[in-house]
Design a protein around this motif. Structure first.
Motif, mmCIF file in Angstrom:
data_model
loop_
_atom_site.group_PDB
_atom_site.id
_atom_site.type_symbol
_atom_site.label_atom_id
_atom_site.label_comp_id
_atom_site.label_asym_id
_atom_site.label_seq_id
_atom_site.Cartn_x
_atom_site.Cartn_y
_atom_site.Cartn_z
ATOM 1 N N LYS A 3 0.817 -1.186 0.087
ATOM 2 C CA LYS A 3 0.175 -0.038 -0.003
ATOM 3 C C LYS A 3 0.886 1.159 0.211
ATOM 4 C CE LYS A 3 -2.961 -2.995 2.147
ATOM 5 N NZ LYS A 3 -2.544 -4.427 2.550
ATOM 6 N N TYR A 4 0.568 2.264 -0.650
ATOM 7 C CA TYR A 4 1.052 3.511 -0.684
ATOM 8 C C TYR A 4 -0.003 4.535 -0.377
ATOM 9 C CZ TYR A 4 4.361 0.469 -2.990
ATOM 10 O OH TYR A 4 5.379 -0.543 -3.231
ATOM 11 N N ILE A 5 0.544 5.998 -0.029
ATOM 12 C CA ILE A 5 -0.031 7.403 -0.023
ATOM 13 C C ILE A 5 0.690 8.206 -1.038
ATOM 14 C CG2 ILE A 5 -0.658 9.247 1.329
ATOM 15 C CD1 ILE A 5 -1.022 7.346 3.670
ATOM 16 N N VAL A 6 -0.156 8.577 -2.019
ATOM 17 C CA VAL A 6 0.270 9.817 -2.943
ATOM 18 C C VAL A 6 -0.356 11.014 -2.549
ATOM 19 C CG1 VAL A 6 -1.560 9.286 -4.706
ATOM 20 C CG2 VAL A 6 0.618 10.330 -5.285
ATOM 21 N N SER A 7 0.440 12.190 -2.678
ATOM 22 C CA SER A 7 0.049 13.436 -2.136
ATOM 23 C C SER A 7 -0.165 14.256 -3.565
ATOM 24 C CB SER A 7 1.130 14.078 -1.105
ATOM 25 O OG SER A 7 1.063 13.406 0.065
ATOM 26 N N SER A 11 -1.745 18.021 -8.555
ATOM 27 C CA SER A 11 -1.714 17.244 -9.896
ATOM 28 C C SER A 11 -2.892 16.556 -9.820
ATOM 29 C CB SER A 11 -0.711 16.429 -10.046
ATOM 30 O OG SER A 11 -0.477 15.579 -8.967
ATOM 31 N N TYR A 12 -3.845 16.151 -8.595
ATOM 32 C CA TYR A 12 -4.894 15.357 -8.526
ATOM 33 C C TYR A 12 -5.986 15.280 -9.494
ATOM 34 C CZ TYR A 12 -8.961 13.200 -6.379
ATOM 35 O OH TYR A 12 -10.133 12.417 -6.282
ATOM 36 N N LYS A 13 -6.399 16.287 -9.975
ATOM 37 C CA LYS A 13 -7.351 16.405 -11.103
ATOM 38 C C LYS A 13 -6.812 16.046 -12.351
ATOM 39 C CE LYS A 13 -10.560 20.038 -9.104
ATOM 40 N NZ LYS A 13 -10.910 21.455 -9.277
ATOM 41 N N LYS A 14 -5.622 16.522 -12.816
ATOM 42 C CA LYS A 14 -5.299 15.659 -14.156
ATOM 43 C C LYS A 14 -4.884 14.299 -13.947
ATOM 44 C CE LYS A 14 -3.617 16.391 -18.163
ATOM 45 N NZ LYS A 14 -4.526 16.787 -19.185
ATOM 46 N N ASN A 43 3.514 -2.637 -8.286
ATOM 47 C CA ASN A 43 3.243 -3.529 -9.023
ATOM 48 C C ASN A 43 1.587 -3.743 -9.278
ATOM 49 O OD1 ASN A 43 5.484 -4.912 -9.681
ATOM 50 N ND2 ASN A 43 5.973 -5.645 -7.578
ATOM 51 N N PRO A 44 1.262 -4.360 -10.232
ATOM 52 C CA PRO A 44 -0.064 -4.579 -10.408
ATOM 53 C C PRO A 44 -0.787 -5.149 -9.240
ATOM 54 C CG PRO A 44 0.923 -4.963 -12.359
ATOM 55 C CD PRO A 44 2.040 -4.819 -11.402
ATOM 56 N N GLY A 45 -1.825 -4.890 -8.469
ATOM 57 C CA GLY A 45 -2.716 -5.262 -7.496
ATOM 58 C C GLY A 45 -2.123 -4.518 -6.306
ATOM 59 N N ASP A 46 -1.215 -3.630 -6.358
ATOM 60 C CA ASP A 46 -0.965 -2.762 -5.124
ATOM 61 C C ASP A 46 -2.157 -1.754 -4.934
ATOM 62 O OD1 ASP A 46 1.373 -3.984 -4.571
ATOM 63 O OD2 ASP A 46 2.642 -2.697 -5.562
ATOM 64 N N ILE A 47 -2.033 -1.201 -3.803
ATOM 65 C CA ILE A 47 -3.221 -0.090 -3.688
ATOM 66 C C ILE A 47 -2.472 1.352 -3.052
ATOM 67 C CG2 ILE A 47 -5.114 0.618 -1.785
ATOM 68 C CD1 ILE A 47 -5.659 -1.669 -3.443
ATOM 69 N N VAL A 48 -3.200 2.183 -3.638
ATOM 70 C CA VAL A 48 -2.762 3.602 -3.378
ATOM 71 C C VAL A 48 -3.725 4.458 -2.959
ATOM 72 C CG1 VAL A 48 -1.990 5.681 -4.719
ATOM 73 C CG2 VAL A 48 -1.013 3.548 -5.403
ATOM 74 N N TYR A 49 -3.611 5.155 -1.728
ATOM 75 C CA TYR A 49 -4.550 5.970 -1.108
ATOM 76 C C TYR A 49 -4.164 7.687 -1.755
ATOM 77 C CZ TYR A 49 -5.703 2.156 1.755
ATOM 78 O OH TYR A 49 -6.533 0.953 2.318
ATOM 79 N N HIS A 50 -5.129 8.350 -2.324
ATOM 80 C CA HIS A 50 -5.025 9.680 -2.812
ATOM 81 C C HIS A 50 -5.177 10.696 -1.699
ATOM 82 C CE1 HIS A 50 -4.656 7.890 -7.024
ATOM 83 N NE2 HIS A 50 -5.361 7.338 -6.406
ATOM 84 N N GLN A 128 6.070 17.385 2.151
ATOM 85 C CA GLN A 128 6.031 17.791 0.632
ATOM 86 C C GLN A 128 6.840 16.693 -0.019
ATOM 87 O OE1 GLN A 128 7.861 21.585 -0.413
ATOM 88 N NE2 GLN A 128 7.606 21.196 -2.489
ATOM 89 N N ARG A 129 6.075 15.522 -0.111
ATOM 90 C CA ARG A 129 6.540 14.317 -0.918
ATOM 91 C C ARG A 129 5.524 13.786 -1.617
ATOM 92 N NH1 ARG A 129 8.160 11.739 3.456
ATOM 93 N NH2 ARG A 129 10.243 12.476 3.362
ATOM 94 N N TYR A 130 5.680 13.099 -2.744
ATOM 95 C CA TYR A 130 4.747 12.623 -3.702
ATOM 96 C C TYR A 130 4.311 11.337 -3.383
ATOM 97 C CZ TYR A 130 2.462 11.215 -8.373
ATOM 98 O OH TYR A 130 1.605 11.039 -9.184
#
Length: 325
Positions: A3-7, A11-14, A43-50, A128-130
């Motif tokens: 699992k990952y978190i993306v900030s 760029s969220y809308k785009k 990898n395919p199957g991983d989860i990302v929270y926005h 401030q980290r992607y």
């Protein structure tokens, strides 16, 4: 699955429009960045929270590994915030009907805050980290606070069903039943072939990159090795001295036979990944002196499975090939 978190404040809308994540490979000053390098570990199957402005807005299922792509047009509003050369990861995204405010659940998250590379400061405000790793406990807390209709389970289940429906192309003309029996009998040969390919690439890389070469089937993600469309993640050095991840589907045989089976999902991945996709044909496994590894490359980004067949495998029979594109 990891699992990952993306900030994504800017760029969220785009990125939501293009159904994926994009980051540069390097900082503007040419230096490496942990967050950008982390893109190559998805990898395919991983989860990302926005996360956008302190709120968890959506959850995504990773559909492809990191692909080398230029910066999408207007991603940074023409401000030239990032370099052109970057990584793209395709996602299946579900936007929450009721976003979660990080501060509202921060007391639950704080005990498991990573000491290094956390997406949040001690007070719960953003860093401030992607891209950052997401602790498993955080994932449990986030899921527990989701509205009932915001579960990603249905999307994940649909993806698994699609993988189970995968269709194979018979390049030798034998029946599917015979193919399955041969596949079971050749599992040990396949594992040995993957190890040989891992060592093949490790010997060609500096120590830092060699350590990252791995068999996906032995990776930490629970989805590893199932429906991913490749067996080994490795790296190749570019002319400028940088390294690019490559994704290698391994086809092994204990004899010197040249034919092999390739599935619809593997061909789909070849078209999605394009120039970073490889097929490694390993023959004479078990022979101490005559093992041969042939690397097939030159794949191009395409939505047409038939185009891949025509350009790479036109000499093979495909009597069981019955895929609707």
């Amino acid at each position: 699955m990891n699992k990952y978190i993306v900030s994504q404040n800017k760029s969220y809308k785009k990125e939501l429009e293009m159904s994926g994540l994009w980051s540069p490979k390097l900082q503007k000053d040419g230096k490496t960045n942990y967050s950008y390098d982390l893109m190559t570990e998805l990898n395919p199957g991983d989860i990302v929270y926005h996360v956008v402005n302190g709120k968890i807005m959506a959850e995504s299922l990773v559909e492809t590994p990191a692909l080398s792509r230029n910066k999408p047009i207007d991603l940074d509003g023409n401000q030239e915030l990032w370099n052109q050369d970057g990584w793209f990861v395709k996602l299946i995204t579900h936007v929450f009907s009721a976003p979660i405010n990080v501060k509202d659940i921060w007391n639950e998250l704080l005990p498991d805050r990573p000491e290094k590379y956390s997406p949040f400061k001690v007070d719960g405000s953003g860093v401030q980290r992607y891209l950052s790793p997401c602790p498993d406990r955080w994932s449990e807390i986030i899921d527990a606070n989701l509205a009932e209709n915001d579960r990603l389970n249905e999307v994940v289940n649909e993806s698994v069903v699609e993988v189970q429906k995968d269709t194979s192309i018979n390049v030798t003309g034998i029946s599917e039943e015979q193919r399955l029996r041969l596949e079971e009998a050749n599992k040990k040969t396949g594992a040995a072939a993957e190890e040989l390919v891992v060592n093949y690439y490790k010997k060609r890389l500096p120590a830092k990159q060699a350590e990252l070469v791995e068999r996906v089937s032995l990776g930490s993600g629970t989805n590893a090795g199932h429906g991913v469309g490749y067996d080994v993640r490795a790296y190749e050095e570019l002319a400028d001295g940088n390294f690019v991840p490559i994704y290698v589907e391994v086809k092994g045989s204990s004899s010197d036979r040249k034919d092999f089976y390739i599935s619809k999902n593997e061909l789909k991945r070849a078209g999605e990944i394009g120039e970073q996709y490889r097929i490694a044909r390993v023959s004479n496994i078990g022979s101490q002196d005559n093992v041969q590894i042939e690397i097939i490359d030159g794949f191009k980004k395409t939505d047409s499975i038939q185009e891949i067949l025509d350009t790479h495998f036109s000499e093979y029979e495909s009597t069981n090939y019955n895929v609707t594109v």
